[in-house]
Design a protein around this motif. Structure first.
Motif, PDB file in Angstrom:
ATOM      1  N   GLN A 230       0.840  -1.201   0.000  1.00 52.34           N
ATOM      2  CA  GLN A 230       0.000   0.000   0.000  1.00 52.34           C
ATOM      3  C   GLN A 230       0.875   1.252   0.000  1.00 52.34           C
ATOM      4  N   PRO A 231       0.372   2.366  -0.543  1.00 51.92           N
ATOM      5  CA  PRO A 231       1.148   3.612  -0.542  1.00 51.92           C
ATOM      6  C   PRO A 231       1.520   4.033   0.878  1.00 51.92           C
ATOM      7  N   ARG A 232       2.701   4.566   1.033  1.00 51.81           N
ATOM      8  CA  ARG A 232       3.154   5.036   2.348  1.00 51.81           C
ATOM      9  C   ARG A 232       2.842   6.514   2.478  1.00 51.81           C
ATOM     10  N   GLN A 233       2.104   6.845   3.539  1.00 56.86           N
ATOM     11  CA  GLN A 233       1.703   8.221   3.766  1.00 56.86           C
ATOM     12  C   GLN A 233       2.857   8.998   4.391  1.00 56.86           C
ATOM     13  N   ARG A 234       3.162  10.154   3.840  1.00 57.52           N
ATOM     14  CA  ARG A 234       4.237  10.999   4.358  1.00 57.52           C
ATOM     15  C   ARG A 234       3.686  12.050   5.319  1.00 57.52           C
ATOM     16  N   GLY A 235       4.560  12.599   6.146  1.00 61.09           N
ATOM     17  CA  GLY A 235       4.180  13.692   7.026  1.00 61.09           C
ATOM     18  C   GLY A 235       3.355  13.298   8.224  1.00 61.09           C
ATOM     19  N   ILE A 236       3.377  12.032   8.607  1.00 63.26           N
ATOM     20  CA  ILE A 236       2.607  11.583   9.767  1.00 63.26           C
ATOM     21  C   ILE A 236       3.532  11.389  10.960  1.00 63.26           C
ATOM     22  N   GLY A 237       2.974  11.454  12.159  1.00 67.55           N
ATOM     23  CA  GLY A 237       3.765  11.318  13.377  1.00 67.55           C
ATOM     24  C   GLY A 237       4.199   9.884  13.631  1.00 67.55           C
ATOM     25  N   LEU A 238       5.111   9.747  14.581  1.00 69.79           N
ATOM     26  CA  LEU A 238       5.656   8.430  14.906  1.00 69.79           C
ATOM     27  C   LEU A 238       4.559   7.481  15.389  1.00 69.79           C
ATOM     28  N   LYS A 239       3.658   7.955  16.268  1.00 69.25           N
ATOM     29  CA  LYS A 239       2.593   7.087  16.790  1.00 69.25           C
ATOM     30  C   LYS A 239       1.712   6.571  15.667  1.00 69.25           C
ATOM     31  N   THR A 240       1.325   7.452  14.753  1.00 72.48           N
ATOM     32  CA  THR A 240       0.487   7.051  13.626  1.00 72.48           C
ATOM     33  C   THR A 240       1.216   6.067  12.729  1.00 72.48           C
ATOM     34  N   ARG A 241       2.485   6.327  12.493  1.00 73.10           N
ATOM     35  CA  ARG A 241       3.269   5.432  11.645  1.00 73.10           C
ATOM     36  C   ARG A 241       3.374   4.037  12.255  1.00 73.10           C
ATOM     37  N   LEU A 242       3.603   3.984  13.561  1.00 72.10           N
ATOM     38  CA  LEU A 242       3.705   2.696  14.236  1.00 72.10           C
ATOM     39  C   LEU A 242       2.369   1.964  14.225  1.00 72.10           C
ATOM     40  N   ARG A 243       1.279   2.690  14.476  1.00 69.25           N
ATOM     41  CA  ARG A 243      -0.043   2.062  14.498  1.00 69.25           C
ATOM     42  C   ARG A 243      -0.405   1.445  13.156  1.00 69.25           C
ATOM     43  N   HIS A 244      -0.061   2.129  12.098  1.00 72.06           N
ATOM     44  CA  HIS A 244      -0.540   1.682  10.798  1.00 72.06           C
ATOM     45  C   HIS A 244       0.388   0.667  10.120  1.00 72.06           C
ATOM     46  N   TYR A 245       1.687   0.827  10.273  1.00 75.07           N
ATOM     47  CA  TYR A 245       2.608   0.033   9.457  1.00 75.07           C
ATOM     48  C   TYR A 245       3.327  -1.092  10.190  1.00 75.07           C
ATOM     49  N   THR A 246       3.287  -1.114  11.513  1.00 74.47           N
ATOM     50  CA  THR A 246       4.044  -2.129  12.256  1.00 74.47           C
ATOM     51  C   THR A 246       3.589  -3.542  11.901  1.00 74.47           C
ATOM     52  N   ASN A 247       4.549  -4.364  11.515  1.00 75.79           N
ATOM     53  CA  ASN A 247       4.367  -5.813  11.296  1.00 75.79           C
ATOM     54  C   ASN A 247       3.354  -6.176  10.217  1.00 75.79           C
ATOM     55  N   LEU A 248       3.120  -5.301   9.251  1.00 78.51           N
ATOM     56  CA  LEU A 248       2.210  -5.659   8.164  1.00 78.51           C
ATOM     57  C   LEU A 248       2.678  -6.935   7.454  1.00 78.51           C
ATOM     58  N   ALA A 249       3.976  -7.088   7.326  1.00 83.21           N
ATOM     59  CA  ALA A 249       4.515  -8.242   6.602  1.00 83.21           C
ATOM     60  C   ALA A 249       4.268  -9.561   7.326  1.00 83.21           C
ATOM     61  N   LYS A 250       3.934  -9.502   8.612  1.00 85.76           N
ATOM     62  CA  LYS A 250       3.725 -10.726   9.385  1.00 85.76           C
ATOM     63  C   LYS A 250       2.264 -11.158   9.460  1.00 85.76           C
ATOM     64  N   VAL A 251       1.361 -10.293   9.031  1.00 88.95           N
ATOM     65  CA  VAL A 251      -0.056 -10.540   9.282  1.00 88.95           C
ATOM     66  C   VAL A 251      -0.577 -11.778   8.564  1.00 88.95           C
ATOM     67  N   GLU A 252      -0.234 -11.960   7.300  1.00 87.81           N
ATOM     68  CA  GLU A 252      -0.812 -13.090   6.564  1.00 87.81           C
ATOM     69  C   GLU A 252      -0.420 -14.424   7.187  1.00 87.81           C
ATOM     70  N   ASP A 253       0.844 -14.580   7.546  1.00 81.67           N
ATOM     71  CA  ASP A 253       1.270 -15.836   8.177  1.00 81.67           C
ATOM     72  C   ASP A 253       0.588 -16.024   9.528  1.00 81.67           C
ATOM     73  N   ARG A 254       0.485 -14.947  10.316  1.00 83.31           N
ATOM     74  CA  ARG A 254      -0.192 -15.042  11.606  1.00 83.31           C
ATOM     75  C   ARG A 254      -1.659 -15.392  11.421  1.00 83.31           C
ATOM     76  N   LEU A 255      -2.260 -14.817  10.382  1.00 88.11           N
ATOM     77  CA  LEU A 255      -3.674 -15.069  10.122  1.00 88.11           C
ATOM     78  C   LEU A 255      -3.898 -16.529   9.752  1.00 88.11           C
ATOM     79  N   ARG A 256      -3.020 -17.092   8.966  1.00 94.78           N
ATOM     80  CA  ARG A 256      -3.133 -18.505   8.624  1.00 94.78           C
ATOM     81  C   ARG A 256      -3.077 -19.368   9.889  1.00 94.78           C
TER      82      ARG A 256
END
Length: 273
Positions: A230-256
Motif C-alpha cells: 500500500q502507498p506510504r503516507q508521508r508527514g505523519i507522526g511516529l505514533k500514527t506510523r507505528l499504528r498503521h505500518y508495524t508488522n504488516l509483513a507478518k499478518v498473513e502468516d499469523r492469520l493462517r
C-alpha cells in the motif's frame, strides 16, 4: 467454541489515523487497494473453510459492488460500517440516522440480503451518545459491535460490560473481546494489537477468553493489514506510523495460524442475533 471472525472493510486511506492527512474530498484520487486486498482475504478464508462477518462501508459498496456480491455469494455475513467512516462522536442524531440508513441501503442493494449488524467506525460509541441504539433499531438493525471496554486514546468505555448485553431499545451490543487482568481489561480482539502482540501471546489470550470466561472471542481486522504494498503516507507522526505500518509483513502468516488454531464463524451465527 466457535469464535467470531470479522473484517472492517475500508481502504488504507480511510483509517482514523489518516483523518488529518487525507481529506474525504481527496479519497477518489487515492490508489485503490481494497479490491485487491479483499480478493486475497476472501481467498484465504475460503482456503480454510471459514465464514465471517464483513462490516463494510457504504462508500465501498457504492464504488465496488462486486466485493459485496462476492461476500454474500461465499456465505459470509454482510454488515454495516457506516457510510464513509465518520466517527459517531462527530455526528448528531440526525447525521447518524442519515449515515446508517444510507449505508444499509447501499449494502442491501449491492448484496441482495438484509443487513442487520453494525460496527461504528473506530468503536466510537460512548456514554454520551447512547441515543444511537434507538436509531439503529428504527433503521432496521438488530445488533451492534461498537463498544470497546478498554482505555484507549481514541475510543473505549472501560466500565462497559465485557460480554454481550441488550440496550433498553432491544439492540444487542456485542463488545469486542478483552481479557481481564487485575483491574484492567486487556484488548485481545485483533486490529493493531494482532500486529503488535507476539502471536503466541495473542493465541493465549483468545484461548483464555474461551476457557476462563467461557465466551467466544471476536477477532477483527482490515483488508489493508495484509497489504505491504500500500502507498506510504508521508508527514505523519511516529505514533500514527507505528499504528498503521508495524508488522504488516507478518499478518498473513499469523492469520493462517489463527484460522487453523481456532474455530471461526459469522457474528450472527456465533451470537444467534
Amino acid at each position: 467454541m466457535i469464535n467470531a471472525f470479522t473484517v472492517d472493510v475500508e481502504d488504507w486511506f480511510q483509517v482514523a489515523a489518516f483523518e488529518r492527512h487525507i481529506a474525504r474530498e481527496a479519497w477518489e484520487r487515492q490508489v485503490n487497494r481494497v479490491e485487491h486486498n479483499m480478493q486475497r482475504l476472501l481467498d484465504l478464508l475460503d482456503e480454510h473453510g471459514v465464514k465471517g462477518t464483513f462490516f463494510t462501508l457504504g462508500w465501498v459498496a457504492e464504488r465496488y459492488p462486486a466485493i459485496v456480491r462476492r461476500i454474500v455469494a461465499e456465505g459470509h455475513e454482510l454488515a454495516s460500517h457506516g457510510y464513509d467512516h465518520t466517527r459517531v462522536t462527530a455526528m448528531d442524531p440526525a447525521d447518524f440516522r442519515r449515515d446508517i440508513a444510507q449505508a444499509k441501503r447501499l449494502l442491501e442493494d449491492a448484496g441482495g440480503v438484509a443487513v442487520r449488524g453494525y460496527r461504528a467506525p473506530t468503536f466510537s460509541f460512548r456514554d454520551d451518545n447512547r441515543w444511537v441504539y434507538e436509531i439503529l433499531r428504527d433503521c432496521g438493525y438488530a445488533y451492534s459491535s461498537s463498544v470497546a471496554p478498554i482505555r484507549h486514546d481514541l475510543y473505549g468505555i472501560p466500565h462497559a460490560p465485557r460480554t454481550p448485553y441488550r440496550d433498553a431499545s432491544g439492540i444487542l451490543e456485542i463488545p469486542i473481546s478483552t481479557l481481564r487482568i487485575g483491574a484492567r481489561n486487556l484488548p485481545c480482539s485483533g486490529g493493531g494489537f494482532f500486529r503488535l502482540y507476539p502471536y503466541t501471546f495473542f493465541r493465549w489470550c483468545v484461548a483464555r477468553v474461551n476457557t476462563q470466561d467461557g465466551q467466544p472471542c471476536i477477532f477483527y481486522m482490515h483488508p489493508w493489514e495484509i497489504d505491504t504494498e500500500q502507498p506510504r503516507q508521508r508527514g505523519i507522526g511516529l505514533k500514527t506510523r507505528l499504528r498503521h505500518y508495524t508488522n504488516l509483513a507478518k499478518v498473513e502468516d499469523r492469520l493462517r495460524s489463527l484460522l487453523s488454531d481456532f474455530r471461526w464463524g459469522r457474528m450472527d451465527e456465533v451470537y444467534a442475533t
